[in-house]
Design a protein around this motif. Structure first.
Motif, short mmCIF file in Angstrom:
data_model
loop_
_atom_site.label_atom_id
_atom_site.label_comp_id
_atom_site.label_asym_id
_atom_site.label_seq_id
_atom_site.Cartn_x
_atom_site.Cartn_y
_atom_site.Cartn_z
N SER B 212 23.29 56.61 24.00
CA SER B 212 23.89 55.59 23.13
C SER B 212 25.15 55.04 23.78
O SER B 212 25.71 55.66 24.70
N GLN B 213 25.57 53.92 23.29
CA GLN B 213 26.77 53.30 23.85
C GLN B 213 27.97 54.23 23.73
O GLN B 213 28.80 54.32 24.62
N GLY B 475 30.21 41.66 28.41
CA GLY B 475 31.37 41.52 27.57
C GLY B 475 32.29 42.74 27.65
O GLY B 475 32.89 43.14 26.67
N GLU B 476 32.36 43.33 28.84
CA GLU B 476 33.38 44.35 29.12
C GLU B 476 33.47 45.44 28.05
O GLU B 476 34.39 45.47 27.24
N PRO B 477 32.57 46.33 28.00
CA PRO B 477 32.60 47.36 26.96
C PRO B 477 33.76 48.34 27.10
O PRO B 477 34.24 48.87 26.12
N ASN B 478 34.21 48.58 28.31
CA ASN B 478 35.39 49.42 28.46
C ASN B 478 36.13 48.97 29.69
O ASN B 478 35.65 48.13 30.44
N GLY B 479 37.30 49.54 29.89
CA GLY B 479 38.22 48.91 30.82
C GLY B 479 38.25 49.46 32.23
O GLY B 479 39.20 49.25 32.94
N HIS B 480 37.27 50.20 32.64
CA HIS B 480 37.43 50.81 33.96
C HIS B 480 36.14 50.90 34.73
O HIS B 480 35.06 50.89 34.18
N GLY B 481 36.37 51.06 36.03
CA GLY B 481 35.27 51.47 36.90
C GLY B 481 34.16 50.46 37.02
O GLY B 481 33.80 49.79 36.07
N PRO B 486 24.42 48.99 33.31
CA PRO B 486 24.22 47.95 32.31
C PRO B 486 24.01 48.59 30.95
O PRO B 486 23.21 49.52 30.80
N GLN B 487 24.78 48.14 29.99
CA GLN B 487 24.77 48.82 28.71
C GLN B 487 23.38 48.91 28.07
O GLN B 487 23.02 49.94 27.58
N PRO B 488 22.66 47.83 28.03
CA PRO B 488 21.38 47.93 27.32
C PRO B 488 20.36 48.74 28.11
O PRO B 488 19.21 48.80 27.73
N GLN B 489 20.83 49.38 29.15
CA GLN B 489 19.89 50.08 30.00
C GLN B 489 19.14 51.18 29.28
O GLN B 489 17.99 51.45 29.56
N SER B 490 19.85 51.82 28.33
CA SER B 490 19.19 52.94 27.69
C SER B 490 17.95 52.47 26.91
O SER B 490 16.92 53.12 26.94
N THR B 491 18.12 51.30 26.26
CA THR B 491 16.95 50.80 25.56
C THR B 491 15.92 50.34 26.59
O THR B 491 14.73 50.60 26.45
N GLN B 492 16.46 49.69 27.60
CA GLN B 492 15.58 49.21 28.67
C GLN B 492 14.78 50.37 29.24
O GLN B 492 13.59 50.30 29.43
N ARG B 493 15.54 51.47 29.44
CA ARG B 493 14.90 52.59 30.09
C ARG B 493 13.79 53.16 29.20
O ARG B 493 12.73 53.53 29.67
N SER B 494 14.06 53.23 27.88
CA SER B 494 13.02 53.81 27.04
C SER B 494 11.80 52.90 26.96
O SER B 494 10.68 53.37 26.91
#
Lengths: 171, 518
Positions: B212-213, B475-481, B486-494
């Motif tokens: 999850s995010q 949209g920059e979910p957090n400020g580093h690294g 890619p955030q939606p990857q987890s859904t993508q992956r499933s």
């Protein structure tokens, strides 16, 4: 060479387990049952006078054990050892003096090397006692210390050879 | 938005892979029976390990006298091997922590193996301070533990105590950092597992990772903090190791340039070892598109830099010895270069100063075979560097009456071979049971992640913008690294997994066709 019993001993700072420390008498002591045998002390010793017990030297034979000094503990393998300036004789001398109710006199304590040197070239005593023989020899002008440039402060010092440059032999 | 990737820049990982294909390629070696090549390598390594176990057992049962040491040369192979292995480990931490903080995305294909290499190298290194002791069963005396022996405590002035702290800290931080980085991939392995036992083991190890995010956010924070913790260790551990020598009074050891010189040497030898391992891995595992020529080139460039520092340090040592006017210093260094161990010194100079100069040529940097051979030579040279520092300084010190020579015994050579056995056995087991390339991270730098918008809405967004950065799209979910996949990857992956599970066997052979990295 023997251990110089440095006041500022390089072996003492590097031991991780404080197995080599200075006594109040000014001896550099090795605590055999604390020593884990890193050998760093020997590496850092300028005159390389420390000796390591590479193996377990068997002294199980009762006859063989009779040659060993009963006053000195037998070191196990893996332990560093060194000249203790016959700490067992120093302790015995101090105890005798205490029983007699007097301070330790100069010449009461003789180290084994001193006792066995036929030329009497080795003198042991209290450097802090200005009347002791060893203190007089140190002040004699012939005295020198090894490794003075390293600032390790050796307590054991040597006397220079007497020369006669005027003689034909030149010795 | 500082972290845009130029569309002109070549992607680190080729575009000819879908996310599922990437997962599949990295995970497959763990899901099939080991290959013949793996068995050969494993048996060779394990035999070496058995030899090492034999030699160490003989030595511990009989005494340090089974080594070729004497009263003058109190350390030789033991501490040489210790410093050598600790040095090897440093590249892993540099790649995983420092390159992460500097946002060097090329690290993603190699960081997992490099960190594993660090752990195994530190294990090999940690063996030597224990077995070199005369009484290794009392090794715990070097730790400040509460005891009932009155004021008995460790000697905090001794660099060996600092070593004990430095190495144990290094091992713990590296292990935690490595494990935390593994979590998302362990979850992938769990999700792919077909047998119940595999699922249970990977499930327990992945600590309930759900993709999850929120999980990603926390993971990224922890990873960044651990990278921050590990970064100073790259510099501190080998500085402290160098103080084992620098704080002594022996000419040749008593040198203030040791800490930076040792750190540079450590990174130098570590990268040589990473290259050796990675070049084997990319061939054996068929990962030429993941560990590309660009990775190889980047690592050789670091070796030019660190090798230069090491070469400069060699020259500085000689200058300092001459300029000091101290006869003992001058003798220690002339004895090094022209004394009875001059052959070791010139092997060291040849391998560490001359060999890296070949890496100035692009032709050599891009020739995998040449880089492989040169990287092995650098490792040989770096081993000899430690041998030269330790043995040539000790064997002729202050008084000529105590000078001596040293030659290793069979037991010592066998122990060195045994640590290589331990190292490669651990490494081969590692590539069998854990993903040797970070699946989650490699996707973030793959051409697929850059080119194709990861979901439809992001695809639309990215079509409007010429700057191709998933961070902007997300949209920059957090400020580093640059590390967050890619955030939606987890859904993508499933989703992929649903499709993927069906075509798993069919897709298996097809994705090794293009070798776009070269």
């Amino acid at each position: 060479m023997t251990c110089l019993h440095c006041e500022n001993a390089p072996c003492e700072t590097v031991c991780p387990v404080l197995a080599t420390v200075h006594s109040s008498d000014g001896l550099n002591q090795q605590v055999y049952n604390r020593c884990v045998g890193t050998r760093y002390c020997a590496n850092n010793c300028p005159p390389k006078v420390r000796r390591f017990n590479w193996f377990e030297y068997d002294h199980g034979e009762p006859i063989e054990r009779m040659v060993l000094n009963p006053d000195v503990v037998v070191r196990s393998r893996g332990v560093m050892e060194k000249c203790s300036l016959c700490v067992q004789r120093i302790q015995a001398g101090k105890a005798d003096a205490k029983r007699a109710g007097r301070p330790v006199a100069d010449g009461d304590i003789r180290t084994a090397c001193q006792q066995s040197c036929p030329a009497g070239a080795i003198v042991f005593g209290d450097l802090n006692d200005p009347k002791s023989r060893v203190a007089a020899l140190v002040k004699s002008g012939r005295n020198y210390r090894l490794f003075e440039d390293l600032n390790i402060g050796p307590v054991v010092s040597y006397l220079t050879k007497l020369r006669n440059p005027g003689s034909k032999e030149g010795v | 938005m500082s972290h845009a990737v130029s569309p002109l820049r070549e992607p680190l990982v080729s575009e000819a892979r879908t996310l599922h294909q990437l997962t599949d390629e990295i995970a497959r070696p763990m899901e099939r029976r080991p290959t013949k090549a793996w068995w050969c390598a494993f048996l060779a390594s394990f035999s070496a390990l058995v030899l090492g176990v034999y030699c160490v057992s003989v030595q511990v049962m009989t005494g340090v006298g089974t080594w070729g040491l004497n009263k003058t040369v109190g350390w030789a192979f033991d501490i040489t091997n210790f410093v050598f292995w600790i040095g090897i480990g440093h590249a892993g931490t540099l790649i995983s922590a420092i390159l992460f903080l500097f946002r060097q995305k090329w690290r993603t294909s190699i960081n997992r193996s490099a960190e594993a290499m660090t752990l195994f190298a530190v294990m090999c290194a940690g063996l030597f301070p224990i077995i070199h002791m005369g009484r290794p069963w009392f090794a715990y005396f070097a730790a400040p533990y509460p005891n009932d022996r009155g004021p008995l405590w460790v000697n905090f002035r001794s660099p060996l105590v600092w070593d004990m702290f430095a190495i144990s800290t290094y091992f713990i931080i590296s292990a935690v950092f490595w494990y935390v980085g593994l979590l998302p991939d362990l979850a992938t392995m769990r999700d792919r597992a077909k047998s119940a036992i595999r699922k249970a083991i990977y499930g327990a190890l992945s600590l309930g990772w759900n993709g999850s995010q929120r999980t990603w956010l926390r993971y990224e924070t922890v990873y960044l903090l651990l990278a921050g913790l590990a970064t100073p260790l790259v510099l501190s551990v080998h500085s402290i190791v160098s103080m084992d020598f620098a704080t002594s009074i022996l000419p040749g050891w008593h040198t203030t340039i040791f800490p930076p010189y040792f750190v540079a040497g450590a990174v130098f030898s570590g990268f040589a070892m990473v290259l050796t391992l990675m070049i084997i891995a990319r061939h054996v595992m068929g990962w030429k598109h993941l560990i590309t020529i660009r990775h190889v080139e980047n690592m050789t460039k670091i070796m030019i830099a660190t090798g230069g520092i090491v070469g400069f340090a060699y020259a500085t040592e000689f200058f300092t010895a001459w300029y000091s006017g101290n006869e003992l210093e001058r003798f220690a260094f002339s004895n090094r270069a022209f004394g009875p161990y001059a052959w070791a010194y010139w092997i060291m100079v040849g391998c560490n100063v001359l060999i890296p100069q070949f890496f100035w040529f692009k032709k050599i940097r891009t020739s995998v075979a040449a880089v492989f051979a040169l990287s092995i030579l650098v490792n040989v040279g770096m081993w000899f560097e430690r041998f030269v520092i330790i043995v040539t300084s000790l064997h002729r010190d202050f008084l000529p009456s105590s000078w001596a020579m040293y030659a290793p015994t069979f037991i010592e050579v066998g122990t060195l071979v045994g640590t290589f056995g331990l190292f490669f056995t651990c490494f081969l087991l590692f590539i069998r049971v854990l993903p040797a390339v970070s699946i989650a991270e490699v996707k973030a730098v793959s051409g697929y992640a850059r080119k194709i918008g990861v979901t439809t809405e992001f695809r639309e967004q990215s079509a409007k913008k010429p700057v191709d950065s998933w961070r902007e799209r997300n949209g920059e979910p957090n400020g580093h690294g640059g590390r967050t996949p890619p955030q939606p990857q987890s859904t993508q992956r499933s989703e992929e997994k649903k499709k993927g599970d069906k075509k798993e066997d069919a897709g298996a052979g097809a994705d090794l066709v293009t070798e776009a990295g070269e």
